[in-house]
Design an enzyme around this catalytic site. Structure first.
Site, mmCIF file in Angstrom:
data_model
loop_
_atom_site.group_PDB
_atom_site.id
_atom_site.type_symbol
_atom_site.label_atom_id
_atom_site.label_comp_id
_atom_site.label_asym_id
_atom_site.label_seq_id
_atom_site.Cartn_x
_atom_site.Cartn_y
_atom_site.Cartn_z
ATOM 1 N N ASN A 149 37.138 32.721 33.163
ATOM 2 C CA ASN A 149 36.451 31.571 32.556
ATOM 3 C C ASN A 149 35.639 30.728 33.544
ATOM 4 O OD1 ASN A 149 38.789 30.524 33.676
ATOM 5 N ND2 ASN A 149 39.183 29.109 31.999
ATOM 6 N N LYS A 172 41.052 39.875 43.894
ATOM 7 C CA LYS A 172 40.926 40.704 42.688
ATOM 8 C C LYS A 172 40.390 39.811 41.580
ATOM 9 C CE LYS A 172 42.739 41.700 39.035
ATOM 10 N NZ LYS A 172 41.577 42.029 38.189
ATOM 11 N N PRO A 173 39.118 39.971 41.218
ATOM 12 C CA PRO A 173 38.573 39.135 40.146
ATOM 13 C C PRO A 173 38.969 39.714 38.791
ATOM 14 C CG PRO A 173 36.876 40.628 40.930
ATOM 15 C CD PRO A 173 38.119 40.939 41.739
ATOM 16 N N GLY A 225 45.285 31.938 36.057
ATOM 17 C CA GLY A 225 45.251 32.748 34.850
ATOM 18 C C GLY A 225 46.289 32.245 33.860
ATOM 19 N N SER A 226 46.740 33.138 33.015
ATOM 20 C CA SER A 226 47.648 32.718 31.944
ATOM 21 C C SER A 226 49.069 32.515 32.461
ATOM 22 C CB SER A 226 47.656 33.795 30.851
ATOM 23 O OG SER A 226 48.091 35.017 31.408
ATOM 24 N N GLU A 247 47.971 28.516 39.087
ATOM 25 C CA GLU A 247 47.203 27.605 38.227
ATOM 26 C C GLU A 247 47.170 28.272 36.864
ATOM 27 O OE1 GLU A 247 45.957 24.699 38.788
ATOM 28 O OE2 GLU A 247 45.986 24.511 40.960
ATOM 29 N N CYS A 281 41.033 25.740 30.956
ATOM 30 C CA CYS A 281 42.466 25.431 30.957
ATOM 31 C C CYS A 281 42.704 23.948 30.696
ATOM 32 C CB CYS A 281 43.073 25.838 32.288
ATOM 33 S SG CYS A 281 42.154 25.153 33.672
ATOM 34 N N GLU A 378 47.562 27.522 23.380
ATOM 35 C CA GLU A 378 46.203 27.384 23.896
ATOM 36 C C GLU A 378 45.268 28.150 22.940
ATOM 37 O OE1 GLU A 378 46.080 29.213 27.774
ATOM 38 O OE2 GLU A 378 44.828 27.625 28.555
HETATM 39 P P1 NAP Z 1 44.942 36.423 32.617
HETATM 40 O O1 NAP Z 1 44.912 37.422 31.550
HETATM 41 O O2 NAP Z 1 46.263 35.898 33.048
HETATM 42 O O3 NAP Z 1 44.188 37.100 33.853
HETATM 43 C C1 NAP Z 1 43.959 36.398 35.047
HETATM 44 C C2 NAP Z 1 43.800 37.380 36.186
HETATM 45 O O4 NAP Z 1 45.023 38.077 36.351
HETATM 46 C C3 NAP Z 1 42.743 38.446 35.955
HETATM 47 O O5 NAP Z 1 42.138 38.769 37.178
HETATM 48 C C4 NAP Z 1 43.551 39.627 35.456
HETATM 49 O O6 NAP Z 1 42.942 40.862 35.736
HETATM 50 C C5 NAP Z 1 44.794 39.469 36.299
HETATM 51 N N1 NAP Z 1 45.986 40.114 35.750
HETATM 52 C C6 NAP Z 1 46.310 40.351 34.457
HETATM 53 N N2 NAP Z 1 47.506 40.981 34.388
HETATM 54 C C7 NAP Z 1 47.941 41.134 35.666
HETATM 55 C C8 NAP Z 1 49.103 41.698 36.265
HETATM 56 N N3 NAP Z 1 50.076 42.250 35.531
HETATM 57 N N4 NAP Z 1 49.210 41.675 37.610
HETATM 58 C C9 NAP Z 1 48.256 41.128 38.367
HETATM 59 N N5 NAP Z 1 47.131 40.585 37.871
HETATM 60 C C10 NAP Z 1 46.981 40.565 36.538
HETATM 61 O O7 NAP Z 1 44.063 35.159 32.300
HETATM 62 P P2 NAP Z 1 42.554 35.099 31.798
HETATM 63 O O8 NAP Z 1 42.533 35.485 30.357
HETATM 64 O O9 NAP Z 1 41.658 35.818 32.749
HETATM 65 O O10 NAP Z 1 42.230 33.546 31.972
HETATM 66 C C11 NAP Z 1 42.534 32.608 31.011
HETATM 67 C C12 NAP Z 1 43.806 31.864 31.373
HETATM 68 O O11 NAP Z 1 43.658 31.272 32.647
HETATM 69 C C13 NAP Z 1 44.109 30.731 30.409
HETATM 70 O O12 NAP Z 1 45.477 30.718 30.126
HETATM 71 C C14 NAP Z 1 43.701 29.500 31.222
HETATM 72 O O13 NAP Z 1 44.339 28.316 30.829
HETATM 73 C C15 NAP Z 1 44.056 29.909 32.603
HETATM 74 N N6 NAP Z 1 43.321 29.115 33.603
HETATM 75 C C16 NAP Z 1 44.001 28.184 34.335
HETATM 76 C C17 NAP Z 1 43.315 27.401 35.254
HETATM 77 C C18 NAP Z 1 44.036 26.364 36.080
HETATM 78 O O14 NAP Z 1 43.451 25.893 37.047
HETATM 79 N N7 NAP Z 1 45.265 25.997 35.743
HETATM 80 C C19 NAP Z 1 41.938 27.575 35.429
HETATM 81 C C20 NAP Z 1 41.276 28.535 34.662
HETATM 82 C C21 NAP Z 1 41.994 29.311 33.756
HETATM 83 P P3 NAP Z 1 42.243 41.762 34.596
HETATM 84 O O15 NAP Z 1 41.186 40.923 33.982
HETATM 85 O O16 NAP Z 1 41.701 42.881 35.373
HETATM 86 O O17 NAP Z 1 43.337 42.149 33.667
#
Ligand code: NAP
Length: 474
Positions: A149, A172-173, A225-226, A247, A281, A378
């Site tokens: 995002n 790793k993006p 991430g999540s 985060e 987020c 969310e």
């Molecule tokens: P996500 O599904 O958790 O993915 C985040 C990152 O983690 C991606 O690079 C993803 O790679 C990787 N990932 C997924 N499964 C993994 C695993 N088993 N092992 C290691 N890495 C893994 O989150 P998203 O959908 O990209 O982002 C949205 C979430 O981020 C929302 O919940 C949002 O609230 C949160 N967020 C939080 C903040 C903050 O500062 N608190 C800021 C921005 C976003 P792949 O894409 O290759 O699967």
């Protein structure tokens, strides 16, 4: 033409690997391809970062600062190019993407300076023949895993302090948006960072993540991430007692008291709710309005919402782009339908737009209640649910009734009411009459299941440093 490859130990690699497509969420077209890296590439990147660590840590903070500053300058020089890549792979409107490029670059500039202020301590001794000191050292190889995002800012918020502290990084993006990250690494290479200091691997998150979390050479993992994935990483990191910064997700309440300036509250709620099509987020996810001004606020807010232009982010005048993917649209639609079937009333939007692309109309649902999905998860989309409340005690209880604790917003002109409310809110970031509180010089992060640690501000470098207590006998 940019190198949409991996960068390991100063080499662009991965051409011979299987390639994964990156889609434009506005059109569904393939924008580019990136290598489908896995365990082997992750291990190579970690080895490169580990080998480069000593040399990088031995440089002075002033030398590291010069490179970070150059990296910042290059980001600004390439702002249009970066913003276009971001809009095409992620969907956010071009002007918003440009805003993110600046916000992201500012983390590099801020930490280029902050690295010069990593001070140790001297501690008064209890015996005459000893001197007691605290030294600060870079933690070591840092692995950064970032979401889609904010493809640039979530990366520089980690790279800036890590590099300034003297750490080397492996990145790793998100597979949805790897192109902005690759472009940033290309600019870092141009700035002159030594080989191995910055590495990027795209591909299987499971395989790459497992290496990052279990390899002893990685001393810290910083993840945005999540909450769901964050919890998995905590478990995986246990075997090597990995230091973690997390985060994670949010479920931000917006509290609007009856003494609020309505215009300020509407503007702030629009900014908080609809930025990035509601995919942040810190997005306001639950709006609580006090009963005296409920109807007035709902009308004014719905009117403003209806004026927002939805479309391809590259089109002039677009306020709201598409959602990242089909699953994102389905989740939003499910939340709206669930709210409506339980008594919520749609007063703006409420439906998908068009056949192509992942567009959803900016939506306002009034008369929602705490039993609805939308008030518990969310949504990550352009939907604003509004609930009426009567008293301060009631709304504080409603706001805190969530496992998340990232951001909250309060609109009131009363200093006393604002102060008392904020003191009771369990959220790491609060916007008081402010719908966009993020700033590079301020600590960003959440309480409860929204994460561990803080990024940004002078606090944001601490997570990349080890404290070493030294007792000197003299
Ligand atoms: P996500 O599904 O958790 O993915 C985040 C990152 O983690 C991606 O690079 C993803 O790679 C990787 N990932 C997924 N499964 C993994 C695993 N088993 N092992 C290691 N890495 C893994 O989150 P998203 O959908 O990209 O982002 C949205 C979430 O981020 C929302 O919940 C949002 O609230 C949160 N967020 C939080 C903040 C903050 O500062 N608190 C800021 C921005 C976003 P792949 O894409 O290759 O699967």
């Amino acid at each position: 033409m940019m190198n949409n490859l991996n960068y390991i130990n100063g080499e662009w690699t991965g051409k011979n690997l299987q390639q994964s497509p990156v889609y434009n969420p506005s059109t569904g077209e393939v924008v580019s391809e990136v290598p489908k890296g896995g365990k082997q590439e992750a291990v190579q990147a970690v080895a490169a970062a580990s080998d480069a660590f000593e040399g990088w840590a031995d440089q002075t903070a002033y030398d590291r600062s010069k490179l970070l500053r150059k990296f910042f300058d290059l980001m600004i020089e390439h702002e249009d190019e970066l913003a276009e890549i971001m809009t095409k792979e992620m969907g956010k409107p071009f002007k918003e993407a440009k805003g993110e490029v600046h916000y992201a670059a500012n983390y590099l500039e801020w930490y280029a300076e902050e690295g010069k202020r990593i001070y140790g301590e001297t501690i008064p001794t209890h015996v005459p023949n000893k001197r007691l000191q605290v030294w600060k050292k870079p933690i070591g190889v840092v692995a950064a895993i970032t979401p889609w995002n904010f493809p640039a800012a979530m990366l520089t918020r980690k790279m800036g302090p890590a590099l300034a502290a003297g750490c080397t990084v492996v990145i790793k993006p998100s597979s949805e948006t790897p192109l902005t990250a690759i472009k940033l690494v290309e600019l870092a290479e141009k700035a002159g960072f030594p080989k191995g200091v910055i590495n990027i691997v795209t591909g299987s998150s499971r395989e790459i993540g497992e290496v990052f979390l279990t390899d002893e050479r990685v001393r810290k993992v910083t993840f945005t991430g999540s909450t769901e994935v964050g919890k998995k990483l905590m478990e995986q990191g246990a075997s090597t007692v990995k230091k973690l910064s997390l985060e994670l997700g949010g479920h931000a309440p917006i509290i609007i008291y009856n003494d609020a300036d309505i215009e300020k509250a509407v503007n702030g709620t629009i900014a908080s709710k609809f930025r990035n099509a509601g995919q942040t987020c810190v997005c306001g996810n639950r709006i609580y309005v006090q009963s005296d001004i409920y109807d007035e606020f709902v009308d004014a807010f719905a009117d403003r919402t209806k004026q927002l232009q939805v479309g391809d982010g590259m089109k002039e005048g677009t306020d709201i782009g598409p959602l990242i993917n089909e699953a994102g649209v389905e989740k939003v639609d499910e939340h709206v339908k669930n709210a409506v079937s339980n008594g919520g009333v749609v007063v703006a939007g409420g439906h998908r737009i068009g056949e192509k692309g992942n567009f959803y109309s900016p939506t306002v649902v009034k008369d929602v209640n705490p039993s609805m999905l939308i008030m518990n998860e969310e949504t990550f989309g352009p939907v604003a649910p509004i609930q009426k409340f009567e008293t301060e005690e009631e709304v504080i209880q409603l706001a805190n009734d969530t496992p998340y604790g990232l951001a909250a917003y309060v609109f009131t002109e009363s200093v006393s009411r604002g102060t008392k409310t904020i003191e009771k809110l369990d959220f790491g970031i609060v916007g008081w009459n402010d719908g966009a509180p993020s700033a590079v010089q301020a600590p960003f992060g959440g309480m409860k299941e929204s994460g561990l640690g803080r990024e940004g501000g002078h606090q944001g470098i601490d997570d990349f440093l080890e404290m070493q207590y030294v007792s000197i006998g003299i």
